[in-house]
Motif scaffolding. Structure first.
Motif, PDB file in Angstrom:
ATOM      1  N   HIS A 114       2.348   4.939  -1.654  1.00 51.34           N
ATOM      2  CA  HIS A 114       0.529   4.474  -0.823  1.00 51.34           C
ATOM      3  C   HIS A 114       0.712   3.403  -1.664  1.00 51.34           C
ATOM      4  CE1 HIS A 114      -0.160   6.077  -5.238  1.00 51.34           C
ATOM      5  NE2 HIS A 114      -1.353   5.111  -4.560  1.00 51.34           N
ATOM      6  N   HIS A 115       0.078   2.466  -0.500  1.00 53.75           N
ATOM      7  CA  HIS A 115      -0.844   1.174  -0.478  1.00 53.75           C
ATOM      8  C   HIS A 115      -1.247   1.409  -1.884  1.00 53.75           C
ATOM      9  CE1 HIS A 115       1.477  -0.979   2.841  1.00 53.75           C
ATOM     10  NE2 HIS A 115       2.346  -0.395   1.992  1.00 53.75           N
ATOM     11  N   ARG A 116      -1.919   0.065  -2.838  1.00 54.21           N
ATOM     12  CA  ARG A 116      -3.089   0.461  -3.635  1.00 54.21           C
ATOM     13  C   ARG A 116      -3.518  -1.059  -4.294  1.00 54.21           C
ATOM     14  NH1 ARG A 116      -4.944   2.575  -7.879  1.00 54.21           N
ATOM     15  NH2 ARG A 116      -4.377   4.577  -6.834  1.00 54.21           N
ATOM     16  N   ILE A 117      -4.251  -1.701  -4.380  1.00 52.50           N
ATOM     17  CA  ILE A 117      -4.575  -3.182  -4.830  1.00 52.50           C
ATOM     18  C   ILE A 117      -3.909  -2.839  -6.195  1.00 52.50           C
ATOM     19  CG2 ILE A 117      -6.600  -5.099  -5.188  1.00 52.50           C
ATOM     20  CD1 ILE A 117      -8.056  -3.500  -3.064  1.00 52.50           C
ATOM     21  N   LEU A 172      -5.263   1.762  -0.956  1.00 53.13           N
ATOM     22  CA  LEU A 172      -6.361   1.262   0.606  1.00 53.13           C
ATOM     23  C   LEU A 172      -5.414   2.819   1.670  1.00 53.13           C
ATOM     24  CD1 LEU A 172      -4.684  -2.054   0.170  1.00 53.13           C
ATOM     25  CD2 LEU A 172      -6.748  -1.547   0.803  1.00 53.13           C
ATOM     26  N   THR A 173      -4.562   3.172   1.282  1.00 51.73           N
ATOM     27  CA  THR A 173      -3.596   4.056   1.519  1.00 51.73           C
ATOM     28  C   THR A 173      -4.337   5.638   2.164  1.00 51.73           C
ATOM     29  OG1 THR A 173      -1.479   3.754   1.559  1.00 51.73           O
ATOM     30  CG2 THR A 173      -1.858   5.693   2.647  1.00 51.73           C
ATOM     31  N   VAL A 174      -4.851   5.740   3.212  1.00 52.31           N
ATOM     32  CA  VAL A 174      -5.412   6.919   3.310  1.00 52.31           C
ATOM     33  C   VAL A 174      -5.018   8.035   2.936  1.00 52.31           C
ATOM     34  CG1 VAL A 174      -6.821   6.704   5.409  1.00 52.31           C
ATOM     35  CG2 VAL A 174      -4.713   7.927   5.811  1.00 52.31           C
ATOM     36  N   PRO A 178       0.849   7.503   5.583  1.00 58.78           N
ATOM     37  CA  PRO A 178       1.947   7.042   5.939  1.00 58.78           C
ATOM     38  C   PRO A 178       1.228   5.742   5.058  1.00 58.78           C
ATOM     39  CG  PRO A 178       1.414   6.813   7.595  1.00 58.78           C
ATOM     40  CD  PRO A 178       0.273   7.655   7.517  1.00 58.78           C
ATOM     41  N   PRO A 179       2.176   5.256   4.070  1.00 59.12           N
ATOM     42  CA  PRO A 179       1.070   4.096   3.886  1.00 59.12           C
ATOM     43  C   PRO A 179       0.896   3.021   4.518  1.00 59.12           C
ATOM     44  CG  PRO A 179       3.438   4.605   2.362  1.00 59.12           C
ATOM     45  CD  PRO A 179       3.333   4.989   3.851  1.00 59.12           C
ATOM     46  N   SER A 180       1.201   2.529   5.155  1.00 61.88           N
ATOM     47  CA  SER A 180       0.505   1.463   6.616  1.00 61.88           C
ATOM     48  C   SER A 180      -0.822   2.130   6.552  1.00 61.88           C
ATOM     49  CB  SER A 180       1.626   1.206   7.327  1.00 61.88           C
ATOM     50  OG  SER A 180       1.622   2.449   8.319  1.00 61.88           O
ATOM     51  N   LEU A 181      -1.393   3.326   6.844  1.00 59.19           N
ATOM     52  CA  LEU A 181      -2.554   3.850   6.973  1.00 59.19           C
ATOM     53  C   LEU A 181      -3.208   3.595   6.218  1.00 59.19           C
ATOM     54  CD1 LEU A 181      -4.131   5.038  10.078  1.00 59.19           C
ATOM     55  CD2 LEU A 181      -3.304   6.901   8.993  1.00 59.19           C
ATOM     56  N   TRP A 182      -4.263   2.803   6.545  1.00 59.27           N
ATOM     57  CA  TRP A 182      -5.715   2.808   5.226  1.00 59.27           C
ATOM     58  C   TRP A 182      -6.258   2.731   5.695  1.00 59.27           C
ATOM     59  CZ3 TRP A 182      -4.712  -3.545   4.137  1.00 59.27           C
ATOM     60  CH2 TRP A 182      -3.539  -3.839   3.621  1.00 59.27           C
ATOM     61  N   GLN A 183      -7.447   3.239   4.691  1.00 54.50           N
ATOM     62  CA  GLN A 183      -8.544   3.280   5.488  1.00 54.50           C
ATOM     63  C   GLN A 183     -10.218   2.454   4.803  1.00 54.50           C
ATOM     64  OE1 GLN A 183     -10.687   6.663   5.774  1.00 54.50           O
ATOM     65  NE2 GLN A 183     -12.042   5.339   6.586  1.00 54.50           N
ATOM     66  N   LEU A 208      -7.138   1.434  10.058  1.00 52.00           N
ATOM     67  CA  LEU A 208      -6.209   0.639  10.223  1.00 52.00           C
ATOM     68  C   LEU A 208      -4.902   0.745  10.006  1.00 52.00           C
ATOM     69  CD1 LEU A 208      -5.832  -2.701  11.105  1.00 52.00           C
ATOM     70  CD2 LEU A 208      -6.352  -3.045   8.441  1.00 52.00           C
ATOM     71  N   ARG A 209      -4.362   0.524  10.468  1.00 47.49           N
ATOM     72  CA  ARG A 209      -3.105   0.108  10.419  1.00 47.49           C
ATOM     73  C   ARG A 209      -2.012  -1.070  10.044  1.00 47.49           C
ATOM     74  NH1 ARG A 209       0.255   4.758  11.414  1.00 47.49           N
ATOM     75  NH2 ARG A 209      -1.223   5.972  13.192  1.00 47.49           N
TER      76      ARG A 209
END
Length: 241
Positions: A114-117, A172-174, A178-183, A208-209
């Motif tokens: 997942h994506h994260r700050i 960031l990822t919901v 998938p990692p690119s799908l953000w809340q 946001l994709r």
């Protein structure tokens, strides 16, 4: 004022896998060094993690591109160049703006990528390396100070820290996505983030994709209060011990 969502660290193409979250702490793995470097993964205490994340392609003695650097004095030193730097300049990013660094991570147990700050930089100084290379940056062994990467090589420097905790607020990822799908942050709307103009990227439910490639995504927040409150909350989360 601008907020820059800045993608950094390992992913499936750079390094081979996500950076780890170890003992609740996100450890952003610098990408392998493609140019000058004087820092190995072992020197950063990341040798075993780099070997595991890269499935043995990298090891403790391999050189890495240690950037951004989070220093003990509470500052961050970050280099950028070529097309990504041109984009930052074209978007008017400068002193007073804030980089919010994010990357691909995975928990030790679930291994869900997942994506994260994981850190931030509040810009206080912009150093154009074609004009000068400060001695202290060479002493710091910053890769952009050791060798010019391109004619527009720049160091961004100012207050900045890396997160010690992988809190849910910095994700960031919901959940389950998938990692690119953000809340996405509630204040971020279509047309407000560079490289994300396509309508089909802005989904219902505040999602946001995000684009698959690219490093620097700029949001010009002007004088709006809501983005500033969000940014303050993110920085507070990063600064929590």
């Amino acid at each position: 004022m601008k907020i820059v969502f800045s993608r950094k660290g390992f992913d499936s193409s750079a390094g081979g896998g996500p950076s780890p979250i170890v003992g609740g702490r996100p450890l952003s793995l610098p990408i392998p060094a493609g140019t000058a470097s004087a820092t190995t993964y072992a020197e950063l205490g990341l040798g075993e993690h780099a070997a595991k994340a890269s499935r043995g392609k990298l090891g403790p003695n391999d050189l890495c591109h240690h950037d951004p650097m989070f220093c003990d004095d509470g500052t961050c030193v970050f280099g950028q160049h070529s097309a990504a730097q041109t984009h930052l300049e074209g978007q008017g990013v400068g002193v007073g703006d804030v980089f919010v660094f994010f990357g691909l991570f995975a928990e030790e147990v679930t291994r869900e990528p997942h994506h994260r700050i994981f850190g931030y930089l509040r810009v206080e100084e912009v150093i154009r390396l074609a004009d000068e290379v400060p001695t202290e940056l060479i002493d710091l062994k910053h890769p952009h100070a050791l060798a010019m990467h391109s004619a527009n090589d720049v160091i961004w420097r100012g207050e900045g820290r890396a997160a010690n905790r992988a809190s849910d607020a910095l994700r960031l990822t919901v959940p389950g996505g998938p990692p690119s799908l953000w809340q996405r942050p509630h204040w971020l709307k279509r047309g407000g983030l560079s490289y994300h103009d396509r309508e089909d990227r802005w989904l219902r439910g505040g999602k946001l994709r995000s684009v698959a490639r690219g490093q620097e995504f700029v949001a010009d927040i002007g004088r709006r209060q809501a983005p500033r409150e969000w940014l303050d909350a993110m920085i507070a989360q990063i600064n929590r011990s």
